[in-house]
Write a protein that holds these residues in place. Structure first.
Motif, mmCIF file in Angstrom:
data_model
loop_
_atom_site.group_PDB
_atom_site.id
_atom_site.type_symbol
_atom_site.label_atom_id
_atom_site.label_comp_id
_atom_site.label_asym_id
_atom_site.label_seq_id
_atom_site.Cartn_x
_atom_site.Cartn_y
_atom_site.Cartn_z
ATOM 1 N N ALA A 368 -3.051 7.729 3.072
ATOM 2 C CA ALA A 368 -1.630 7.874 2.755
ATOM 3 C C ALA A 368 -1.363 9.066 1.855
ATOM 4 C CB ALA A 368 -1.122 6.592 2.093
ATOM 5 N N SER A 369 -2.343 9.454 1.034
ATOM 6 C CA SER A 369 -2.163 10.595 0.135
ATOM 7 C C SER A 369 -3.071 11.766 0.501
ATOM 8 C CB SER A 369 -2.436 10.165 -1.309
ATOM 9 O OG SER A 369 -3.764 9.670 -1.443
ATOM 10 N N ALA A 370 -3.523 11.797 1.739
ATOM 11 C CA ALA A 370 -4.437 12.856 2.184
ATOM 12 C C ALA A 370 -3.693 14.180 2.337
ATOM 13 C CB ALA A 370 -5.068 12.457 3.520
ATOM 14 N N PRO A 371 -4.415 15.302 2.346
ATOM 15 C CA PRO A 371 -3.774 16.598 2.618
ATOM 16 C C PRO A 371 -3.083 16.608 3.980
ATOM 17 C CG PRO A 371 -5.982 16.911 1.746
ATOM 18 C CD PRO A 371 -5.843 15.443 2.020
ATOM 19 N N GLU A 372 -2.167 17.547 4.156
ATOM 20 C CA GLU A 372 -1.326 17.559 5.348
ATOM 21 C C GLU A 372 -2.137 17.691 6.629
ATOM 22 O OE1 GLU A 372 2.519 19.931 7.247
ATOM 23 O OE2 GLU A 372 1.795 20.418 5.246
ATOM 24 N N ASP A 373 -3.180 18.532 6.633
ATOM 25 C CA ASP A 373 -3.931 18.710 7.875
ATOM 26 C C ASP A 373 -4.680 17.436 8.260
ATOM 27 O OD1 ASP A 373 -5.628 19.007 5.695
ATOM 28 O OD2 ASP A 373 -6.994 20.348 6.742
ATOM 29 N N ILE A 374 -5.085 16.628 7.271
ATOM 30 C CA ILE A 374 -5.738 15.355 7.575
ATOM 31 C C ILE A 374 -4.724 14.384 8.169
ATOM 32 C CG2 ILE A 374 -6.951 13.380 6.602
ATOM 33 C CD1 ILE A 374 -8.614 15.924 6.657
ATOM 34 N N ARG A 375 -3.554 14.305 7.549
ATOM 35 C CA ARG A 375 -2.526 13.405 8.079
ATOM 36 C C ARG A 375 -2.098 13.839 9.483
ATOM 37 N NH1 ARG A 375 -0.366 13.737 2.574
ATOM 38 N NH2 ARG A 375 1.235 15.164 3.310
ATOM 39 N N ALA A 376 -2.002 15.157 9.695
ATOM 40 C CA ALA A 376 -1.614 15.640 11.018
ATOM 41 C C ALA A 376 -2.657 15.275 12.062
ATOM 42 C CB ALA A 376 -1.413 17.155 10.982
ATOM 43 N N SER A 377 -3.945 15.341 11.703
ATOM 44 C CA SER A 377 -4.992 14.979 12.665
ATOM 45 C C SER A 377 -4.923 13.497 12.991
ATOM 46 C CB SER A 377 -6.374 15.342 12.114
ATOM 47 O OG SER A 377 -6.792 14.452 11.097
#
Length: 714
Positions: A368-377
């Motif tokens: 839930a608080s991961a960097p944007e590229d992780i959330r996008a993946s």
């Protein structure tokens, strides 16, 4: 035979030529070798045209293609060094082997090095022989992070203990030749701190004329005489021009701010001399050559996170290949090593590195608080799970929209969905249309109520599926994630459980709300502005000051009591801090965004974001396998998976299109157009392609009003 070798990628070809020319002139009896690292295995040889023997790195025993995939250029070029050393030391007749970085100029024979290697296994040069004063860069601590010895130079002679050392060093460089200061690693260099204890004999060469560079020059005296340059009265043997740019010949190195070449005539003359040599060898052209292992098969640039994910897989024995032959979509696939939760490979590696463990609740909280590229993946992984499945038909409910006279394209869509007369319930036409067009959300929420609004403002807008700009104006003006209410609930949904710490508010103000495109009403603007107030103690804006106060390492590295320390910290904040904390610099108040250091970084192009590409048309269809009238090479938006495709290869979203052609069913059409607007994609005109039955089935709804044209298809 005595050998001198260097290792280069093609963009360093001019430096290799300059080095080998200087070796040929200063020490002509030695064998000269250049190892080239970015030619494809089995492909055409890469010519650097140096006055030396050229070796393709793939001919060196032990070097494998996957190393070029999970290491960047610096890491790969240094990781192969022990393998090359062993190969050259094993040649018949080898007496000594010396490595020199390509950005070195040899001015005198390596006599002292060979004399040392005549009776010792290894010859090293220390970074420092005297301490460095504090207040400038680098200082003693920075050198400590880099290692005791500078590996721009290393000498060895063939012996059993030296060959054993190279085997050990190569094994360490196989997977741990990274720039990772937190793990105590800096490429191949930190490992050599242990080398003196692993060989029978070694020599530390402290002579000032060997490996003179920006880190040891403050304690040595460089002079120019009619016969050349001297250091501390001795003829200069070789100078290491680390971080030097021939286009700026009066600047010693981009890695230091301690020495001003303008006030050192001898140094300035040496820099200008080397710059002229590089220009003569074509450096201005060779530096423009792209690194041969910097891109995936679809042309996308390799990122550090992707390379670390590949490294994680390689450690686990997964077969990999060169970046140019590797599918970038592999990183978005299901991670086979995380059993409790379905995560992408990119997310799986990040979770393991962050110590998330295997507990599903802990993993979800971290994501839930991961960097944007992780959330996008993660978003792409979830969307691909339904990429081959058609969505269930929406319920046949009436959706009445106001007719926006005189508008077209995305402007028409925005006007239709934000009209105050569009939805008497007060939820807003956009929210209701989105709920109707998303079967998964209808299963979660019985109606577009306050919980649904928070979900759209949070996970849906963060995932670039719902455009918050289409919220009703009275609602948008009250958004403030630092107070209880809809905006705070949205932030909690994105970041996990609510945090009482102020950094939770900072993330919501300068990450989520900006990344998701929340409209900036008075409440949100006031909260952001408050973080730009100047802190009296540090004389810096409140936001970077708060970050500095939270971290002991920043306080040690950047003393804010001096102007120099404050400027260095703001440069770190602009270059690194906003990336580490996943905050958006553009969302920050004027005191940060227009701080002189930040502006200077922008002028240098370091903080520049390239514009998104344009597309003549975007065709919206349900799945990749759906029947479509889209022409060859068209940009396709696959609604079921949320990806953009051209010629069956995923591409980055375009920034604007002349026309959007929607082939999905009428019930989904507005939600699909909103997904484009959520990515800030504008379009001049819209066309819906529906069958007569689909058009007739609208049952009095005014969905077609949002389109400029409707084509009836068979």
């Amino acid at each position: 035979m005595h050998t001198v070798f260097t290792i280069v990628s093609r963009n360093y070809a001019a430096m290799a030529r300059a080095l080998m020319e200087s070796v040929a002139a200063a020490d002509p009896a030695v064998r000269r070798v250049v190892v080239v690292t970015d030619a494809p295995p089995g492909g055409e040889a890469v010519k650097v045209e140096a006055d030396a023997e050229l070796i393709d790195v793939w001919s060196v025993p032990g070097v494998t293609p996957d190393m070029a995939l999970y290491y960047d250029a610096l890491e790969f070029n240094t990781s192969v060094k022990p393998f090359v050393f062993k190969a050259l030391l094993s040649r018949p007749g080898a007496k000594s082997v010396v490595y020199l970085d390509p950005d070195i100029l040899l001015l005198a024979p390596l006599t002292e090095v060979r004399e040392a290697l005549a009776h010792t296994s290894l010859a090293l040069t220390p970074h420092l022989t005297r301490p460095l004063d504090e207040g400038f860069s680098p200082d003693d601590q920075a050198i400590l992070q880099s290692g005791s010895f500078n590996l721009g130079f290393l000498g060895a002679r063939p012996s059993a203990d030296t060959l054993a050392l190279m085997d050990w060093w190569a094994a360490r460089c196989r997977f741990d030749c990274r720039v990772d200061f937190a793990a105590g690693l800096f490429t191949d260099q930190r490992w050599m701190d242990l080398a003196p204890g692993m060989v029978d004999s070694f020599t530390i060469l402290r002579q000032p004329d060997l490996n003179l560079a920006y880190w040891n020059l403050p304690s040595r005296q460089l002079a120019q005489t009619p016969d050349g340059w001297t250091v501390d009265g001795r003829p200069l043997t070789f100078f290491h021009f680390s971080g030097f740019d021939p286009a700026r010949p009066t600047r010693l190195s981009r890695y230091q701010d301690r020495i001003d070449a303008e006030s050192h005539p001898a140094l300035r003359a040496l820099l200008e001399h080397y710059a002229a040599i590089l220009v003569r060898h074509g450096h201005l052209d060779s530096r423009r050559i792209a690194y041969g292992h910097g891109f995936w098969a679809n042309g996308a640039a390799a990122t550090t996170r992707q390379r670390r994910t590949a490294l994680d897989a390689a450690r686990r024995g997964e077969p990999l290949g060169l970046p140019a032959r590797h599918d970038a979509r592999w990183f978005e696939g299901l991670d086979p090593h995380t059993r409790s939760v379905q995560v992408s490979r990119l997310a799986g590696t990040w979770l393991r590195e962050s110590g998330a463990g295997s507990d599903p609740a802990r993993i979800q909280a971290r994501l839930a608080s991961a960097p944007e590229d992780i959330r996008a993946s993660q978003d792409r992984l979830a969307l691909r799970a339904v990429s081959g499945q058609a969505r269930a038909e929406p319920p046949q409910e009436t959706l009445m929209l106001a007719d926006p006279a005189g508008l077209a394209g995305s402007a028409r869509l925005d006007a239709v969905l934000t009209s105050s007369a569009s939805d008497p319930s007060g939820a807003g036409a956009a929210l209701r249309a989105f709920w109707l067009g998303r079967p998964d959300l209808r299963a979660r929420f019985e109606s577009p109520d306050a919980r649904f609004m928070a979900w759209c403002l949070g996970p849906e807008s963060a995932g670039r599926r719902f455009p918050p700009r289409l919220l009703p104006a009275p609602l948008a003006e009250t958004l403030d994630p630092t107070r209880e209410g809809l905006a705070r609930e949205a932030a909690i949904l994105v970041y996990g459980l609510p945090a009482q710490e102020r950094r939770f508010d900072v993330k919501a103000l300068f990450d989520l709300s900006w990344r998701a495109g929340w409209p900036v009403g008075p409440a949100l603007a006031a909260q952001r502005q408050a973080w730009g107030l100047i802190d009296e103690a540090t004389r810096l804006p409140a936001l970077p000051t708060a970050l500095w106060k939270q971290r002991d390492d920043l306080q040690a590295a950047f003393p804010l009591r001096t102007l120099r320390g404050r400027l260095r910290f703001m440069r770190w904040f602009a270059r690194v801090g906003v990336i580490e904390t996943a905050l958006s610099l553009d969302a920050m108040p004027a005191t940060i965004k227009y701080h002189p250091v930040v502006l200077l970084e922008r002028l240098r192009g370091r903080l520049h974001t390239p514009p998104a590409p344009q597309a003549p048309e975007i065709w919206v269809r349900e799945t990749l396998s759906s029947a479509s009238a889209a022409p060859d090479h068209a940009v396709i938006y696959v609604a079921a998976s949320g990806v953009f495709v051209r010629d069956d290869v995923e591409i980055a979203p375009p920034g604007h299109a002349a026309r959007v052609i929607v082939e999905t069913a009428p019930g989904f059409a507005l939600a699909d157009l909103m997904a484009l607007r959520a990515r800030a994609i504008g379009f001049d005109r819209t066309t819906a392609r529906w069958s007569q039955a689909e058009r007739d089935g609208l049952l009095g709804q005014s969905v077609a009003i949002a389109f400029d044209a409707v084509e009836i298809v068979d």
